[in-house]
Design a protein around this motif. Sequence first.
Motif, PDB file in Angstrom:
ATOM      1  N   ARG A 203       0.848  -1.189   0.000  1.00  0.00           N
ATOM      2  CA  ARG A 203       0.000   0.000   0.000  1.00  0.00           C
ATOM      3  C   ARG A 203       0.884   1.239   0.000  1.00  0.00           C
ATOM      4  N   PHE A 204       0.378   2.279  -0.633  1.00  0.00           N
ATOM      5  CA  PHE A 204       1.129   3.523  -0.731  1.00  0.00           C
ATOM      6  C   PHE A 204       0.245   4.687  -0.297  1.00  0.00           C
ATOM      7  N   LEU A 205       0.821   5.524   0.566  1.00  0.00           N
ATOM      8  CA  LEU A 205       0.162   6.773   0.902  1.00  0.00           C
ATOM      9  C   LEU A 205       0.605   7.796  -0.138  1.00  0.00           C
ATOM     10  N   ILE A 206      -0.363   8.387  -0.836  1.00  0.00           N
ATOM     11  CA  ILE A 206      -0.044   9.390  -1.841  1.00  0.00           C
ATOM     12  C   ILE A 206      -0.704  10.678  -1.399  1.00  0.00           C
ATOM     13  N   ALA A 207       0.103  11.705  -1.171  1.00  0.00           N
ATOM     14  CA  ALA A 207      -0.468  12.964  -0.717  1.00  0.00           C
ATOM     15  C   ALA A 207       0.069  14.108  -1.561  1.00  0.00           C
ATOM     16  N   ASP A 208      -0.770  15.098  -1.764  1.00  0.00           N
ATOM     17  CA  ASP A 208      -0.332  16.338  -2.394  1.00  0.00           C
ATOM     18  C   ASP A 208      -0.316  17.397  -1.310  1.00  0.00           C
ATOM     19  N   ILE A 209       0.809  18.073  -1.195  1.00  0.00           N
ATOM     20  CA  ILE A 209       0.903  19.106  -0.162  1.00  0.00           C
ATOM     21  C   ILE A 209       1.272  20.438  -0.793  1.00  0.00           C
ATOM     22  N   LEU A 210       0.787  21.483  -0.167  1.00  0.00           N
ATOM     23  CA  LEU A 210       1.090  22.836  -0.615  1.00  0.00           C
ATOM     24  C   LEU A 210       2.237  23.347   0.236  1.00  0.00           C
ATOM     25  N   ARG A 219      13.239  15.307  -8.799  1.00  0.00           N
ATOM     26  CA  ARG A 219      12.577  14.130  -8.260  1.00  0.00           C
ATOM     27  C   ARG A 219      13.504  13.506  -7.222  1.00  0.00           C
ATOM     28  N   ARG A 220      12.980  13.247  -6.044  1.00  0.00           N
ATOM     29  CA  ARG A 220      13.795  12.583  -5.019  1.00  0.00           C
ATOM     30  C   ARG A 220      13.148  11.271  -4.636  1.00  0.00           C
ATOM     31  N   PHE A 221      13.938  10.252  -4.646  1.00  0.00           N
ATOM     32  CA  PHE A 221      13.432   8.930  -4.299  1.00  0.00           C
ATOM     33  C   PHE A 221      14.324   8.338  -3.224  1.00  0.00           C
ATOM     34  N   TRP A 222      13.706   7.869  -2.150  1.00  0.00           N
ATOM     35  CA  TRP A 222      14.462   7.286  -1.048  1.00  0.00           C
ATOM     36  C   TRP A 222      14.145   5.799  -0.900  1.00  0.00           C
ATOM     37  N   PHE A 223      15.185   5.006  -0.804  1.00  0.00           N
ATOM     38  CA  PHE A 223      15.021   3.618  -0.395  1.00  0.00           C
ATOM     39  C   PHE A 223      15.434   3.531   1.071  1.00  0.00           C
ATOM     40  N   GLN A 231      11.069   1.166   4.115  1.00  0.00           N
ATOM     41  CA  GLN A 231      10.119   1.427   3.034  1.00  0.00           C
ATOM     42  C   GLN A 231      10.724   2.453   2.089  1.00  0.00           C
ATOM     43  N   SER A 232       9.992   2.810   1.049  1.00  0.00           N
ATOM     44  CA  SER A 232      10.489   3.825   0.131  1.00  0.00           C
ATOM     45  C   SER A 232       9.637   5.089   0.243  1.00  0.00           C
ATOM     46  N   ALA A 233      10.181   6.172  -0.302  1.00  0.00           N
ATOM     47  CA  ALA A 233       9.452   7.436  -0.281  1.00  0.00           C
ATOM     48  C   ALA A 233       9.849   8.245  -1.509  1.00  0.00           C
ATOM     49  N   LEU A 234       8.943   9.129  -1.907  1.00  0.00           N
ATOM     50  CA  LEU A 234       9.164   9.921  -3.125  1.00  0.00           C
ATOM     51  C   LEU A 234       8.688  11.346  -2.892  1.00  0.00           C
ATOM     52  N   LEU A 235       9.419  12.292  -3.455  1.00  0.00           N
ATOM     53  CA  LEU A 235       9.007  13.700  -3.403  1.00  0.00           C
ATOM     54  C   LEU A 235       9.168  14.275  -4.802  1.00  0.00           C
ATOM     55  N   HIS A 236       8.098  14.924  -5.279  1.00  0.00           N
ATOM     56  CA  HIS A 236       8.115  15.410  -6.653  1.00  0.00           C
ATOM     57  C   HIS A 236       7.314  16.691  -6.728  1.00  0.00           C
ATOM     58  N   ALA A 239       2.739  21.823 -10.257  1.00  0.00           N
ATOM     59  CA  ALA A 239       2.463  23.245 -10.454  1.00  0.00           C
ATOM     60  C   ALA A 239       1.886  23.863  -9.178  1.00  0.00           C
ATOM     61  N   ASP A 240       1.945  25.189  -9.077  1.00  0.00           N
ATOM     62  CA  ASP A 240       1.325  25.960  -7.991  1.00  0.00           C
ATOM     63  C   ASP A 240       1.869  25.606  -6.606  1.00  0.00           C
ATOM     64  N   ASP A 241       3.176  25.291  -6.521  1.00  0.00           N
ATOM     65  CA  ASP A 241       3.784  24.954  -5.223  1.00  0.00           C
ATOM     66  C   ASP A 241       3.176  23.730  -4.564  1.00  0.00           C
ATOM     67  N   VAL A 242       2.569  22.889  -5.352  1.00  0.00           N
ATOM     68  CA  VAL A 242       2.056  21.632  -4.815  1.00  0.00           C
ATOM     69  C   VAL A 242       3.125  20.563  -5.032  1.00  0.00           C
ATOM     70  N   TRP A 243       3.343  19.746  -3.999  1.00  0.00           N
ATOM     71  CA  TRP A 243       4.325  18.670  -4.076  1.00  0.00           C
ATOM     72  C   TRP A 243       3.637  17.344  -3.859  1.00  0.00           C
ATOM     73  N   ARG A 244       4.076  16.372  -4.584  1.00  0.00           N
ATOM     74  CA  ARG A 244       3.585  15.016  -4.401  1.00  0.00           C
ATOM     75  C   ARG A 244       4.519  14.290  -3.444  1.00  0.00           C
ATOM     76  N   VAL A 245       3.971  13.736  -2.379  1.00  0.00           N
ATOM     77  CA  VAL A 245       4.763  12.850  -1.533  1.00  0.00           C
ATOM     78  C   VAL A 245       4.118  11.472  -1.556  1.00  0.00           C
ATOM     79  N   ASP A 246       4.975  10.498  -1.475  1.00  0.00           N
ATOM     80  CA  ASP A 246       4.528   9.134  -1.676  1.00  0.00           C
ATOM     81  C   ASP A 246       5.287   8.283  -0.657  1.00  0.00           C
ATOM     82  N   PHE A 247       4.558   7.603   0.212  1.00  0.00           N
ATOM     83  CA  PHE A 247       5.185   6.736   1.217  1.00  0.00           C
ATOM     84  C   PHE A 247       4.711   5.308   1.014  1.00  0.00           C
ATOM     85  N   GLN A 248       5.651   4.427   0.855  1.00  0.00           N
ATOM     86  CA  GLN A 248       5.305   3.005   0.832  1.00  0.00           C
ATOM     87  C   GLN A 248       4.942   2.601   2.257  1.00  0.00           C
TER      88      GLN A 248
END
Lengths: 553, 68
Positions: A203-210, A219-223, A231-236, A239-248
């Motif tokens: 399962r992955f938590l996918i969040a968009d943060i301002l 793009r940053r990817f962490w193992f 677990q892994s994590a992603l930051l991307h 537009a509009d200062d919104v960032w995608r964060v993704d946590f395994q």
Amino acid sequence: MKTYTHPVYEYVGAPDTGGAPRHWPVVVAGAGPVGLTGAIDLGLRGIDVLLVDEDDTVSVGSRAICWSKRTLEILDRLGCGERLVQKGVGWNVGRVFFRDEQVYEFNLLPGEGYRRPAFINLQQYWVEQFLVERLGELPQAELRWRSKVVGVRQEADRIALRISTPDGEYTVHADWLIAADGAHSPIRNMLGLECEGQVFRDRFLIADILMSSGFPAERRFWFDPPFHRNQSALLHRQADDVWRVDFQLGWDADPEEEKRPERIVPRIRAMLGDAAQFEIEWASVYTFQCQRMRSFRHGRTLFAGDAAHLVSPFGARGANSGIQDADNLAWKLELVLAGQAPEALLDSYDSERTEAADENIRHSTRSTDFITPKGAISRTFRDAVLGLAKRYPFARALVNSGRLSLPVTLGESPLNTPDNTGAFGGGPIPGAVAIDAPVAGPRGKWLLGYVDGGFTLLCFGNAVPADALRSLARDAVACAVVQVGGAAASGACLIEDSEGLAAKRYDAMPGTCYLLRPDQHVCARWRAFELGAVRAAIARATGKPAEAARAAA
Amino acid sequence: MTTLNTEPNVSVPDDFYQDLIDAHRDLTEAQSALLNARLILLLANHVGDLTTLREALAAARDDLGAVK
Ligand SMILES: Cc1cc2nc3c(=O)[nH]c(=O)nc-3n(C[C@H](O)[C@H](O)[C@H](O)COP(=O)(O)OP(=O)(O)OC[C@H]3O[C@@H](n4cnc5c(N)ncnc54)[C@H](O)[C@@H]3O)c2cc1C
């Protein structure tokens, strides 16, 4: 959400609710990125197309963010690529971390001389909004909101669809139905068909943060990072200062629990540091799968996008490949509807796009296996790769946090005319997408801008005699000639290879000709022009049987 | 045609074998597994050719079933 207000598209009572069902050449079910692209392409081809969607707005929540170069090229052809690029954020640098250190970084910088970058990032709702607006400019295309397909009946020479609206139900008829109704595809279920494949037990938590932060657009990817062990994590950035964060999260995580802000905020703080100021725009918990339907054509129904195939998001292949489905399908439907190609041409949609889906599934399964190793030994190898990557360049090639989404080369397609043996040492092979290059000419500065909707013969130098040019323009399936350099031939569109890159990228010599399909894929190429050969190749690329192709020659 | 060299090729076999065993001395099982994995990756890259690597994989897997 602070940065985006979802438009509410008005439901307009359908004019054909009462009386006899109206007949449409094409109905598209589902106004996601894929259905919208297909409807725009058909509308631009002058085909009356009805697009229905059960909802009244664009995509909700955290979904696609990375749009590939090929998607931008397709949308350029459809007249809305520029809006995506203007609104989106460009990025080239990716960094990969293992535990507490960076193991390597990459730069996608594609080299000069392409109109579009490898990727841009933009929230899916923006893309859909731009597509809806583009569709609105086309008189041939009609989009009906809050109109849900609730019944499908395939009849011998047409399809009958039941549409449910706030005003009740009505029926429409269509020659062809494009089912772009998403991963759960009600139409697939109504027809008793299945999507087969594998579900990843994670399962992955996918969040968009301002967050207005000093972070660069990379793009940053962490193992296995210290802030999210094992677990892994992603930051991307979007537009509009919104960032995608993704946590395994692992398979045992409780999706409802993990969606609560009390759970999410500390996770993000741990990632970004205590000083970070951010607000959550949206959060969801996903599981991912890699699946496809066995066949994308079922009689008069053509499945496209997530309805036909599903991939995990690592590598950004979902919407990008679905948009290529639409690109592949629209011109074929046009020719079949016009009686200029046999229905069998639509079988090539199935064979070409299942080939593409398999490649995308292969890539995305491999990425998912690397990110979510199954079992102890997989994990040992994964960690061995990451451990070596910092010191040894060879190991970086094995790190797989998602591979660049490139257009699939349709190398096995029956529509291709094979090269004469040894004729070419480079350039795009039959089945590959045509390559962009900077040019000078009457219709803009980019080569792909000259391949816009029909068959195009791209020839280097004055290779096509004037009478042949006229014949090609008058054939039932017409072919335009774009001439790169040389003395102007009447009737050809003359462009200059301003930086010499076109000739280089196409391995061209004077006389070299490339036949490009309406979707900009190469289907044949020669070292010298011959009218019969070009006609035979067009016959083949339009699904005509071999005898017809010979007769055309 | 096979490309994997399965004839004697290591210059001093006994030395190599001892080095291999020594490399694992004092390691936990997990560390040993990691060392093996790294070694495989390093050597695989040195070999490079995919056909040869596939032959090696097949040879290594061959008759494992019987060992169980
Ligand atoms: C977390 C996440 C990240 C992703 N990242 C990327 C990425 O970076 N790049 C990328 O390319 N892809 C990405 N994807 C995948 C991408 O979101 C999908 O592939 C894409 O939305 C598929 O488009 P579609 O048009 O096929 O389907 P959808 O977008 O699902 O659209 C289907 C439409 O059909 C309508 N519909 C459904 N049933 C009916 C009915 N019975 N009648 C009428 N209408 C109906 C729905 O309302 C909907 O509008 C990501 C997905 C997720 C979940």
